[in-house]
Motif scaffolding. Structure first.
Motif, PDB file in Angstrom:
ATOM      1  N   GLU A 160       0.749  -1.590   0.130  1.00  0.00           N
ATOM      2  CA  GLU A 160      -0.246   0.005  -0.215  1.00  0.00           C
ATOM      3  C   GLU A 160       1.285   1.306  -0.342  1.00  0.00           C
ATOM      4  OE1 GLU A 160      -4.013   2.170   2.359  1.00  0.00           O
ATOM      5  OE2 GLU A 160      -2.830   0.376   2.974  1.00  0.00           O
ATOM      6  N   GLU A 161       1.926   0.783   1.193  1.00  0.00           N
ATOM      7  CA  GLU A 161       2.631   2.350   0.882  1.00  0.00           C
ATOM      8  C   GLU A 161       3.624   2.817  -0.870  1.00  0.00           C
ATOM      9  OE1 GLU A 161       6.188   4.377   4.140  1.00  0.00           O
ATOM     10  OE2 GLU A 161       6.650   2.254   2.921  1.00  0.00           O
ATOM     11  N   THR A 162       4.327   1.798  -1.136  1.00  0.00           N
ATOM     12  CA  THR A 162       5.404   1.451  -2.336  1.00  0.00           C
ATOM     13  C   THR A 162       4.392   2.121  -3.508  1.00  0.00           C
ATOM     14  OG1 THR A 162       6.191   0.442  -0.924  1.00  0.00           O
ATOM     15  CG2 THR A 162       6.670   0.371  -3.673  1.00  0.00           C
ATOM     16  N   LEU A 163       2.921   1.742  -3.716  1.00  0.00           N
ATOM     17  CA  LEU A 163       1.738   2.007  -4.653  1.00  0.00           C
ATOM     18  C   LEU A 163       1.841   3.461  -4.401  1.00  0.00           C
ATOM     19  CD1 LEU A 163      -0.317  -1.142  -5.149  1.00  0.00           C
ATOM     20  CD2 LEU A 163       1.644  -0.578  -6.654  1.00  0.00           C
ATOM     21  N   ALA A 164       1.291   3.441  -3.193  1.00  0.00           N
ATOM     22  CA  ALA A 164       1.381   5.129  -3.115  1.00  0.00           C
ATOM     23  C   ALA A 164       2.159   6.177  -3.426  1.00  0.00           C
ATOM     24  CB  ALA A 164       0.933   5.654  -1.589  1.00  0.00           C
ATOM     25  N   LEU A 165       3.181   5.958  -3.556  1.00  0.00           N
ATOM     26  CA  LEU A 165       4.874   6.776  -3.239  1.00  0.00           C
ATOM     27  C   LEU A 165       4.869   6.682  -4.883  1.00  0.00           C
ATOM     28  CD1 LEU A 165       6.794   5.883  -0.287  1.00  0.00           C
ATOM     29  CD2 LEU A 165       5.577   7.522  -0.289  1.00  0.00           C
ATOM     30  N   LEU A 166       4.438   5.796  -5.626  1.00  0.00           N
ATOM     31  CA  LEU A 166       5.088   5.857  -7.295  1.00  0.00           C
ATOM     32  C   LEU A 166       4.024   6.256  -7.479  1.00  0.00           C
ATOM     33  CD1 LEU A 166       5.543   1.728  -7.258  1.00  0.00           C
ATOM     34  CD2 LEU A 166       7.396   3.484  -7.818  1.00  0.00           C
ATOM     35  N   GLN A 167       2.878   6.438  -7.101  1.00  0.00           N
ATOM     36  CA  GLN A 167       1.878   7.386  -7.565  1.00  0.00           C
ATOM     37  C   GLN A 167       2.178   8.614  -7.675  1.00  0.00           C
ATOM     38  OE1 GLN A 167      -0.809   6.073  -9.207  1.00  0.00           O
ATOM     39  NE2 GLN A 167      -0.938   7.786  -9.723  1.00  0.00           N
ATOM     40  N   ARG A 168       3.214   9.430  -6.411  1.00  0.00           N
ATOM     41  CA  ARG A 168       3.498  10.586  -6.477  1.00  0.00           C
ATOM     42  C   ARG A 168       4.833  10.245  -7.584  1.00  0.00           C
ATOM     43  NH1 ARG A 168       4.986  11.411  -0.002  1.00  0.00           N
ATOM     44  NH2 ARG A 168       2.726  10.526   1.036  1.00  0.00           N
ATOM     45  N   PHE A 169       5.553   9.956  -7.139  1.00  0.00           N
ATOM     46  CA  PHE A 169       6.705   9.558  -8.542  1.00  0.00           C
ATOM     47  C   PHE A 169       6.011   9.847  -9.876  1.00  0.00           C
ATOM     48  CE2 PHE A 169       9.248   7.779 -11.627  1.00  0.00           C
ATOM     49  CZ  PHE A 169      10.232   8.711 -12.110  1.00  0.00           C
ATOM     50  N   TYR A 170       4.995   9.368  -9.653  1.00  0.00           N
ATOM     51  CA  TYR A 170       3.694   9.490 -11.871  1.00  0.00           C
ATOM     52  C   TYR A 170       3.370  10.562 -11.827  1.00  0.00           C
ATOM     53  CZ  TYR A 170       4.031   4.004 -11.378  1.00  0.00           C
ATOM     54  OH  TYR A 170       4.306   3.140 -11.207  1.00  0.00           O
ATOM     55  N   ASP A 171       2.597  11.647 -10.842  1.00  0.00           N
ATOM     56  CA  ASP A 171       2.381  12.124 -10.393  1.00  0.00           C
ATOM     57  C   ASP A 171       3.381  14.026 -10.398  1.00  0.00           C
ATOM     58  OD1 ASP A 171      -0.190  11.236 -10.260  1.00  0.00           O
ATOM     59  OD2 ASP A 171      -0.220  11.300  -8.511  1.00  0.00           O
ATOM     60  N   LYS A 172       4.545  13.352 -10.524  1.00  0.00           N
ATOM     61  CA  LYS A 172       5.471  14.712 -10.360  1.00  0.00           C
ATOM     62  C   LYS A 172       5.077  15.465  -8.729  1.00  0.00           C
ATOM     63  CE  LYS A 172       6.970  14.447 -15.165  1.00  0.00           C
ATOM     64  NZ  LYS A 172       7.217  15.442 -16.039  1.00  0.00           N
ATOM     65  N   SER A 173       5.072  14.470  -7.838  1.00  0.00           N
ATOM     66  CA  SER A 173       4.927  15.213  -6.471  1.00  0.00           C
ATOM     67  C   SER A 173       5.282  15.335  -5.360  1.00  0.00           C
ATOM     68  CB  SER A 173       3.158  15.621  -5.791  1.00  0.00           C
ATOM     69  OG  SER A 173       2.883  13.739  -6.393  1.00  0.00           O
ATOM     70  N   ASP A 174       6.145  14.225  -5.988  1.00  0.00           N
ATOM     71  CA  ASP A 174       7.184  13.727  -4.077  1.00  0.00           C
ATOM     72  C   ASP A 174       8.100  14.781  -3.498  1.00  0.00           C
ATOM     73  OD1 ASP A 174       8.161  12.993  -6.457  1.00  0.00           O
ATOM     74  OD2 ASP A 174       9.536  12.019  -6.415  1.00  0.00           O
ATOM     75  N   ALA A 175       8.040  14.699  -2.592  1.00  0.00           N
ATOM     76  CA  ALA A 175       8.632  15.451  -1.772  1.00  0.00           C
ATOM     77  C   ALA A 175      10.394  15.229  -2.140  1.00  0.00           C
ATOM     78  CB  ALA A 175       8.123  15.487   0.222  1.00  0.00           C
ATOM     79  N   GLY A 176      10.523  16.449  -2.006  1.00  0.00           N
ATOM     80  CA  GLY A 176      11.952  16.634  -2.295  1.00  0.00           C
ATOM     81  C   GLY A 176      12.052  16.526  -3.853  1.00  0.00           C
ATOM     82  N   ARG A 177      11.579  16.232  -4.326  1.00  0.00           N
ATOM     83  CA  ARG A 177      11.677  16.288  -6.554  1.00  0.00           C
ATOM     84  C   ARG A 177      12.608  17.783  -6.785  1.00  0.00           C
ATOM     85  NH1 ARG A 177       9.288  13.344  -9.930  1.00  0.00           N
ATOM     86  NH2 ARG A 177      10.374  13.757 -12.033  1.00  0.00           N
ATOM     87  N   ALA A 178      13.599  17.638  -7.544  1.00  0.00           N
ATOM     88  CA  ALA A 178      14.588  18.470  -7.682  1.00  0.00           C
ATOM     89  C   ALA A 178      13.887  18.034  -9.736  1.00  0.00           C
ATOM     90  CB  ALA A 178      15.333  18.701  -7.717  1.00  0.00           C
ATOM     91  N   GLY A 179      14.430  19.521 -10.161  1.00  0.00           N
ATOM     92  CA  GLY A 179      14.698  19.878 -11.390  1.00  0.00           C
ATOM     93  C   GLY A 179      13.473  20.586 -11.536  1.00  0.00           C
ATOM     94  N   SER A 180      12.806  20.347 -13.213  1.00  0.00           N
ATOM     95  CA  SER A 180      11.473  21.529 -13.204  1.00  0.00           C
ATOM     96  C   SER A 180      10.016  21.270 -12.406  1.00  0.00           C
ATOM     97  CB  SER A 180      11.312  21.035 -14.978  1.00  0.00           C
ATOM     98  OG  SER A 180      10.825  19.768 -14.872  1.00  0.00           O
ATOM     99  N   THR A 181      10.338  20.451 -11.993  1.00  0.00           N
ATOM    100  CA  THR A 181       9.008  20.120 -11.068  1.00  0.00           C
ATOM    101  C   THR A 181       9.180  20.300  -9.949  1.00  0.00           C
ATOM    102  OG1 THR A 181       9.149  17.676 -11.344  1.00  0.00           O
ATOM    103  CG2 THR A 181       8.015  18.628 -12.862  1.00  0.00           C
ATOM    104  N   GLU A 182      11.412  20.572  -9.401  1.00  0.00           N
ATOM    105  CA  GLU A 182      10.740  20.571  -8.020  1.00  0.00           C
ATOM    106  C   GLU A 182       9.493  21.025  -6.917  1.00  0.00           C
ATOM    107  OE1 GLU A 182      14.160  22.864  -5.424  1.00  0.00           O
ATOM    108  OE2 GLU A 182      13.736  23.454  -7.880  1.00  0.00           O
ATOM    109  N   THR A 183       9.821  20.718  -5.528  1.00  0.00           N
ATOM    110  CA  THR A 183       9.150  20.407  -4.724  1.00  0.00           C
ATOM    111  C   THR A 183       9.547  20.481  -2.872  1.00  0.00           C
ATOM    112  OG1 THR A 183       8.615  17.908  -4.155  1.00  0.00           O
ATOM    113  CG2 THR A 183       6.956  18.637  -5.773  1.00  0.00           C
ATOM    114  N   PRO A 184       9.240  21.730  -2.068  1.00  0.00           N
ATOM    115  CA  PRO A 184      10.159  21.518  -1.223  1.00  0.00           C
ATOM    116  C   PRO A 184       9.368  20.163   0.220  1.00  0.00           C
ATOM    117  CG  PRO A 184       7.955  22.384  -0.538  1.00  0.00           C
ATOM    118  CD  PRO A 184       7.953  21.671  -1.936  1.00  0.00           C
ATOM    119  N   LEU A 185      11.243  19.966   0.286  1.00  0.00           N
ATOM    120  CA  LEU A 185      10.577  18.673   1.913  1.00  0.00           C
ATOM    121  C   LEU A 185       9.462  18.710   2.383  1.00  0.00           C
ATOM    122  CD1 LEU A 185      14.821  18.872   2.646  1.00  0.00           C
ATOM    123  CD2 LEU A 185      13.621  16.534   1.630  1.00  0.00           C
TER     124      LEU A 185
END
Length: 267
Positions: free
Chosen positions: A242-267
């Motif tokens: 359950e946790e892993t699938l939810a975290l993968l969805q954040r990656f697919y949506d480019k919304s995971d915390a601490g993401r760098a680059g053109s879709t940067e999000t804060p920690l």
């Protein structure tokens, strides 16, 4: 004031050695307080990371030479055997199988048992003022609480032999080159940097973090085939679906915390 200050906030335990008048040397009371702090941290489900530092201008000068060491001069073999289960301050040996990450914010001198305590932490961040030393040979003995083992594993035999045989200190920059610390930062930013590192850890799956730490501890010193087997078993069994699938969805949506680059999000 207590000799060990234990504070908790926002999933982080902040543990401060608080004997600045004695360079935070560990006497029997401090030893017991550290054991209690590490046990509390391990048992508290609201905490995921610990930061250890020292008050004043020292991280820790090791065991108190006036009160902690002399009783060992007439220790019986039975007492020595019993001590194998109870390393200095707990984290060095006995409570070292705490899989929650521990960060050392080394603010000054880390000597003898203080070096052993820093090495028992998972990540070491050093102030530019930090100094590291194995001074025990000056007093007639050597590390007995994980210092030799962890120096060899972390820095190699060359650094371990030089530090133990000469009993001379190294500064923060040499410690960085020797892989003893992850980075050296301005003194006034030390705790801020430690907090940032804690936040980096907290954004991750704590199941994955703790399994990774357990795996690293388990593979040290084993033959290659054993290492690969342990890593495969732990790695492929560490995920909660359950946790892993939810975290993968954040990656697919480019919304995971601490993401760098053109879709940067804060920690």
């Amino acid at each position: 004031m207590p000799k060990v200050i234990y504070e908790t906030k926002d999933r982080i335990a902040r543990i401060t050695l608080n004997r600045p008048e004695a360079k935070n040397a560990i006497d029997q009371e401090t030893h017991a307080l550290l054991w209690q702090a590490w046990e509390d941290f391990a048992a508290d489900d609201t905490l995921d990371v610990a930061i250890l530092t020292g008050a004043g201008d020292a991280f820790c000068a090791g065991a108190d030479l006036k009160t902690f060491i002399p009783p060992w001069m007439d220790a019986t073999p039975v007492r020595v055997r019993e001590n194998v289960a109870t390393g200095l301050g707990g984290l060095t040996r006995g409570l070292h199988r705490t899989y929650k990450p521990v960060i050392a914010a080394v603010n000054g001198w880390a000597l003898a048992g203080g070096l052993e305590t820093a090495l028992a932490c998972d990540i070491r961040i050093a102030s530019e003022r930090a100094q590291f030393g194995s001074f025990e040979a000056r007093r007639g003995y050597h590390h007995g609480d994980g210092g030799i083992v962890r120096l060899v594993n972390t820095c190699g035999t060359g650094v371990a032999l030089e530090m133990l045989l000469t009993a001379e200190p190294i500064d923060a920059e040499r410690a960085l080159r020797a892989n003893m610390v992850s980075r050296v930062v301005p003194h006034e930013r030390l705790l801020e940097e430690a907090e940032t590192t804690a936040q980096h850890i907290l954004r991750n799956s704590q199941r994955a973090v703790r399994s990774a730490k357990e795996t690293i501890m388990d593979v040290v010193g084993r033959p290659l085939d054993d290492q690969l087997r342990i890593e495969a078993l732990n790695g492929y069994s560490s995920a909660d679906p359950e946790e892993t699938l939810a975290l993968l969805q954040r990656f697919y949506d480019k919304s995971d915390a601490g993401r760098a680059g053109s879709t940067e999000t804060p920690l």
